[in-house]
Design a protein around this motif. Structure first.
Motif, PDB file in Angstrom:
ATOM      1  N   HIS A 139      35.334  20.101  19.073  1.00 48.83           N
ATOM      2  CA  HIS A 139      35.247  20.517  17.851  1.00 48.83           C
ATOM      3  C   HIS A 139      34.082  19.841  17.733  1.00 48.83           C
ATOM      4  O   HIS A 139      33.504  18.798  18.193  1.00 48.83           O
ATOM      5  N   ILE A 140      33.488  20.583  16.718  1.00 45.84           N
ATOM      6  CA  ILE A 140      32.325  20.767  16.346  1.00 45.84           C
ATOM      7  C   ILE A 140      32.566  19.243  14.448  1.00 45.84           C
ATOM      8  O   ILE A 140      33.134  20.177  13.773  1.00 45.84           O
ATOM      9  N   ALA A 141      32.021  18.156  14.083  1.00 40.90           N
ATOM     10  CA  ALA A 141      32.078  18.048  12.902  1.00 40.90           C
ATOM     11  C   ALA A 141      30.799  17.480  12.019  1.00 40.90           C
ATOM     12  O   ALA A 141      29.814  16.840  12.745  1.00 40.90           O
ATOM     13  N   ILE A 142      30.498  18.160  11.202  1.00 37.35           N
ATOM     14  CA  ILE A 142      29.488  17.571  10.167  1.00 37.35           C
ATOM     15  C   ILE A 142      30.078  16.248   9.002  1.00 37.35           C
ATOM     16  O   ILE A 142      31.291  16.200   9.113  1.00 37.35           O
ATOM     17  N   GLY A 143      28.982  16.101   8.585  1.00 40.55           N
ATOM     18  CA  GLY A 143      29.083  14.341   8.102  1.00 40.55           C
ATOM     19  C   GLY A 143      29.421  13.283   7.715  1.00 40.55           C
ATOM     20  O   GLY A 143      28.763  13.327   8.606  1.00 40.55           O
ATOM     21  N   ASN A 144      30.216  12.920   7.690  1.00 44.52           N
ATOM     22  CA  ASN A 144      29.975  11.496   7.554  1.00 44.52           C
ATOM     23  C   ASN A 144      31.255  10.793   9.018  1.00 44.52           C
ATOM     24  O   ASN A 144      31.926  11.775   9.570  1.00 44.52           O
ATOM     25  N   ASN A 145      30.582   9.764   9.820  1.00 46.27           N
ATOM     26  CA  ASN A 145      30.826   9.611  10.893  1.00 46.27           C
ATOM     27  C   ASN A 145      30.745   8.420  11.341  1.00 46.27           C
ATOM     28  O   ASN A 145      31.314   7.157  11.885  1.00 46.27           O
ATOM     29  N   LYS A 146      31.187   7.215   9.956  1.00 44.90           N
ATOM     30  CA  LYS A 146      31.382   5.632   9.911  1.00 44.90           C
ATOM     31  C   LYS A 146      32.414   5.028  10.292  1.00 44.90           C
ATOM     32  O   LYS A 146      32.135   3.822  10.907  1.00 44.90           O
ATOM     33  N   THR A 147      33.264   5.776  10.604  1.00 45.68           N
ATOM     34  CA  THR A 147      34.028   5.461  10.801  1.00 45.68           C
ATOM     35  C   THR A 147      34.868   5.316  12.631  1.00 45.68           C
ATOM     36  O   THR A 147      35.639   4.804  13.065  1.00 45.68           O
ATOM     37  N   MET A 148      33.892   6.329  13.046  1.00 47.11           N
ATOM     38  CA  MET A 148      33.840   6.205  14.565  1.00 47.11           C
ATOM     39  C   MET A 148      32.964   5.645  14.855  1.00 47.11           C
ATOM     40  O   MET A 148      31.846   6.785  16.022  1.00 47.11           O
ATOM     41  N   GLY A 149      32.200   4.796  14.940  1.00 46.43           N
ATOM     42  CA  GLY A 149      30.660   4.249  15.257  1.00 46.43           C
ATOM     43  C   GLY A 149      28.764   4.921  14.600  1.00 46.43           C
ATOM     44  O   GLY A 149      28.580   4.616  15.693  1.00 46.43           O
ATOM     45  N   GLY A 150      29.500   5.818  14.261  1.00 47.83           N
ATOM     46  CA  GLY A 150      28.228   6.256  13.528  1.00 47.83           C
ATOM     47  C   GLY A 150      27.686   5.966  12.206  1.00 47.83           C
ATOM     48  O   GLY A 150      28.319   4.843  11.557  1.00 47.83           O
ATOM     49  N   GLN A 151      26.711   6.327  11.877  1.00 46.96           N
ATOM     50  CA  GLN A 151      25.571   6.154  10.420  1.00 46.96           C
ATOM     51  C   GLN A 151      25.988   6.990   9.621  1.00 46.96           C
ATOM     52  O   GLN A 151      25.192   6.618   8.712  1.00 46.96           O
ATOM     53  N   ASN A 152      26.353   8.164   9.461  1.00 48.13           N
ATOM     54  CA  ASN A 152      26.438   8.928   8.692  1.00 48.13           C
ATOM     55  C   ASN A 152      27.157   8.916   7.050  1.00 48.13           C
ATOM     56  O   ASN A 152      28.393   7.994   7.647  1.00 48.13           O
ATOM     57  N   ASP A 153      26.560   9.080   6.184  1.00 47.30           N
ATOM     58  CA  ASP A 153      27.217   8.812   5.220  1.00 47.30           C
ATOM     59  C   ASP A 153      27.399   9.481   4.058  1.00 47.30           C
ATOM     60  O   ASP A 153      26.526  10.399   3.718  1.00 47.30           O
ATOM     61  N   SER A 154      28.846  10.197   3.899  1.00 43.01           N
ATOM     62  CA  SER A 154      29.252  11.601   2.808  1.00 43.01           C
ATOM     63  C   SER A 154      30.141  11.532   2.874  1.00 43.01           C
ATOM     64  O   SER A 154      31.093  10.046   3.106  1.00 43.01           O
ATOM     65  N   ASP A 155      30.517  12.327   1.721  1.00 42.75           N
ATOM     66  CA  ASP A 155      32.134  11.999   1.221  1.00 42.75           C
ATOM     67  C   ASP A 155      32.635  13.100   1.972  1.00 42.75           C
ATOM     68  O   ASP A 155      33.449  13.632   1.297  1.00 42.75           O
ATOM     69  N   LEU A 156      31.858  14.575   3.046  1.00 43.49           N
ATOM     70  CA  LEU A 156      32.957  14.988   4.047  1.00 43.49           C
ATOM     71  C   LEU A 156      32.824  15.187   4.626  1.00 43.49           C
ATOM     72  O   LEU A 156      31.483  14.365   5.592  1.00 43.49           O
ATOM     73  N   HIS A 157      34.229  15.184   6.370  1.00 45.35           N
ATOM     74  CA  HIS A 157      33.815  15.158   7.525  1.00 45.35           C
ATOM     75  C   HIS A 157      34.093  16.369   7.711  1.00 45.35           C
ATOM     76  O   HIS A 157      35.525  16.776   7.304  1.00 45.35           O
ATOM     77  N   TRP A 158      33.903  17.216   8.296  1.00 42.44           N
ATOM     78  CA  TRP A 158      33.795  19.006   8.280  1.00 42.44           C
ATOM     79  C   TRP A 158      34.461  19.133   9.829  1.00 42.44           C
ATOM     80  O   TRP A 158      33.114  19.485  10.350  1.00 42.44           O
ATOM     81  N   ASP A 159      35.855  18.991   9.999  1.00 45.19           N
ATOM     82  CA  ASP A 159      35.742  19.972  11.980  1.00 45.19           C
ATOM     83  C   ASP A 159      35.530  21.095  12.009  1.00 45.19           C
ATOM     84  O   ASP A 159      36.848  21.785  11.319  1.00 45.19           O
ATOM     85  N   MET A 160      35.311  21.505  12.851  1.00 47.13           N
ATOM     86  CA  MET A 160      34.916  22.637  13.552  1.00 47.13           C
ATOM     87  C   MET A 160      35.120  23.336  14.485  1.00 47.13           C
ATOM     88  O   MET A 160      34.916  22.594  15.921  1.00 47.13           O
ATOM     89  N   ILE A 161      36.317  24.291  15.247  1.00 47.75           N
ATOM     90  CA  ILE A 161      36.539  24.393  16.628  1.00 47.75           C
ATOM     91  C   ILE A 161      35.763  25.250  17.374  1.00 47.75           C
ATOM     92  O   ILE A 161      35.813  26.394  16.914  1.00 47.75           O
ATOM     93  N   VAL A 162      35.396  25.160  18.592  1.00 46.70           N
ATOM     94  CA  VAL A 162      34.933  26.153  19.330  1.00 46.70           C
ATOM     95  C   VAL A 162      35.645  26.953  20.287  1.00 46.70           C
ATOM     96  O   VAL A 162      36.609  25.442  21.267  1.00 46.70           O
ATOM     97  N   MET A 163      36.446  27.508  20.577  1.00 46.86           N
ATOM     98  CA  MET A 163      37.736  28.166  21.758  1.00 46.86           C
ATOM     99  C   MET A 163      37.082  28.742  22.915  1.00 46.86           C
ATOM    100  O   MET A 163      36.258  29.119  23.091  1.00 46.86           O
ATOM    101  N   LYS A 164      37.681  27.866  24.452  1.00 44.78           N
ATOM    102  CA  LYS A 164      37.539  27.789  25.337  1.00 44.78           C
ATOM    103  C   LYS A 164      36.087  28.060  26.000  1.00 44.78           C
ATOM    104  O   LYS A 164      35.000  28.746  26.499  1.00 44.78           O
ATOM    105  N   PRO A 165      35.782  26.425  25.523  1.00 48.78           N
ATOM    106  CA  PRO A 165      34.548  26.592  26.107  1.00 48.78           C
ATOM    107  C   PRO A 165      34.380  26.076  27.108  1.00 48.78           C
ATOM    108  O   PRO A 165      34.473  25.500  27.846  1.00 48.78           O
ATOM    109  N   THR A 166      32.773  26.361  28.103  1.00 52.09           N
ATOM    110  CA  THR A 166      33.029  25.583  28.950  1.00 52.09           C
ATOM    111  C   THR A 166      31.743  24.246  28.885  1.00 52.09           C
ATOM    112  O   THR A 166      31.051  24.235  28.264  1.00 52.09           O
ATOM    113  N   VAL A 167      32.084  22.765  29.605  1.00 49.94           N
ATOM    114  CA  VAL A 167      31.497  21.914  28.856  1.00 49.94           C
ATOM    115  C   VAL A 167      31.350  21.339  30.437  1.00 49.94           C
ATOM    116  O   VAL A 167      32.003  19.995  30.685  1.00 49.94           O
ATOM    117  N   VAL A 168      29.623  20.719  30.308  1.00 50.26           N
ATOM    118  CA  VAL A 168      29.627  20.298  31.340  1.00 50.26           C
ATOM    119  C   VAL A 168      29.234  18.781  30.787  1.00 50.26           C
ATOM    120  O   VAL A 168      27.816  18.679  29.897  1.00 50.26           O
TER     121      VAL A 168
END
Length: 368
Positions: free
Chosen positions: A322-351
């Motif tokens: 899953h890829i999220a856009i928006g806030n990530n300051k609680t997970m070591g990032g620097q994005n500041d927003s009132d939105l954190h939106w997770d969206m899922i990718v099915m059957k991915p190939t990940v290298v």
């Protein structure tokens, strides 16, 4: 299926969060999850912790969003802020409204006002000294809204809670080590996803069912129930490519095959088979770094195998990303927003730096 809720409450207090004598614990409940909040509060009382239960009914939330002047929605509650500031542990006994369909006609502007109100919690977590667990609780209304059978949904959800956490933790640790020693992740799938993500030296977190002392040292203070993912806040300037998200249901509306282009980490909408206007409405009324990549997550829960549109379980589907856009300051990032939106990718190939982590949704043997 009849979940053992007293045992679940005991596990949350003692194993997941390791709550200690004297700690202040804020417990948020819906009207139908008050009984679970009571069980958790009693477990806290038994060890000398200090719990406070706050209840939010669907009716209150709906009428607040539809009958309040938008300017008042955006004013932070001083009482709420004081309670959150005092909390050392926050437990949310719901991650979705009991009947999400009620919010489908509410404007993005009004929903943004409510997010502004609730951002107090995320600000508290960013300051440190507080840990948080979000617990889902499936309802017949949610199942009807998602267009799925409630009994199957209910069984899938609670069976996903009753898993082998030692095995989950072992798999998560292997994937954490791979990502920690790597710089980039390449994600593709047959729908047309082709995305490259740069990790840099960002910390790699796991949601493996408990917040350990080692997690706290690393700054990992977030946990979901059901659990089951490894996640990281990528370097946004090193993220580029295209992603197609199969199904998203947020704030009462469906978005199907949403296509986003990422350029230097910023998401640019291309098209969707359904719901593009809803995506734009929510993002346009969000604040700050609302359209920057916030998270890369890898789903690991062996009991969750079906996408239903319920984000809390969808993002844990084993063999997905899953890829999220928006806030990530609680997970070591620097994005500041009132939105954190997770969206899922099915059957991915990940290298990962040339190493195959998964192919078409199946983990390589050494990472399974």
């Amino acid at each position: 299926m009849k979940p053992d809720f007293p045992a679940i409450a005991n596990k949350i207090v003692h194993e997941c969060l390791n709550i200690q004598k004297g700690e202040s614990v804020l417990i948020d409940v819906r009207e139908d999850t008050l009984f679970l909040g009571d069980l958790i509060a009693i477990e806290c009382k038994k060890i000398g912790a200090d719990p406070l239960i706050c209840a939010y009914s669907d009716e209150f939330v709906y009428r607040t969003l539809t009958e309040t002047d938008p300017q008042y929605l955006e004013i932070p509650s001083q009482i709420h802020r004081s309670v959150v500031e005092a909390a050392q542990v926050i437990i949310s006994c719901f991650m979705e409204r009991k009947d999400p369909a009620r919010s489908k006609d509410i404007s993005g502007k009004r929903l943004a006002g409510m997010r502004s109100y609730s951002k107090n919690r995320w600000n508290r977590l960013e300051k440190g000294g507080c840990r948080w667990v979000g617990i889902g609780f499936p309802t017949a209304e949610q199942a009807q809204h998602l267009g799925i059978d409630f009994d199957s949904f209910y069984r899938m959800f609670w069976s996903a809670v009753d898993i082998d956490y030692e095995k989950l933790g072992g798999q998560a640790a292997k994937i954490q080590r791979l990502l920690k020693d790597s710089q980039s992740v390449h994600i593709t799938n047959e729908k047309g996803t082709d995305l490259t993500i740069e990790l840099g030296d960002r910390p790699i977190f796991s949601d493996d069912g408990r917040i350990s002392s080692e997690d706290l040292k690393q700054g990992a203070v977030l946990l979901n129930i059901p659990s089951g993912e490894v996640f990281v806040a990528p370097l946004h300037h090193g993220t580029s490519g295209r992603v197609i998200f199969d199904l998203i249901i947020r704030e009462g509306k469906r978005i199907v095959d949403l296509e986003l282009d990422f350029r230097e980490g910023r998401a640019y909408p291309v098209r969707a088979k359904e719901g593009l206007e809803h995506y734009l409405d929510l993002v346009n009324h969000a604040s700050g770094d609302k359209d920057l990549i916030a998270e890369l997550g890898i789903g690991l829960n062996p009991r969750i195998t079906q996408m239903v549109g319920y984000t809390l379980t969808d993002e844990k589907i084993i063999g997905t990303v899953h890829i999220a856009i928006g806030n990530n300051k609680t997970m070591g990032g620097q994005n500041d927003s009132d939105l954190h939106w997770d969206m899922i990718v099915m059957k991915p190939t990940v290298v990962v730096d040339g190493v195959m982590l998964m192919e078409k949704g199946r983990f390589a043997e050494e990472y399974s």
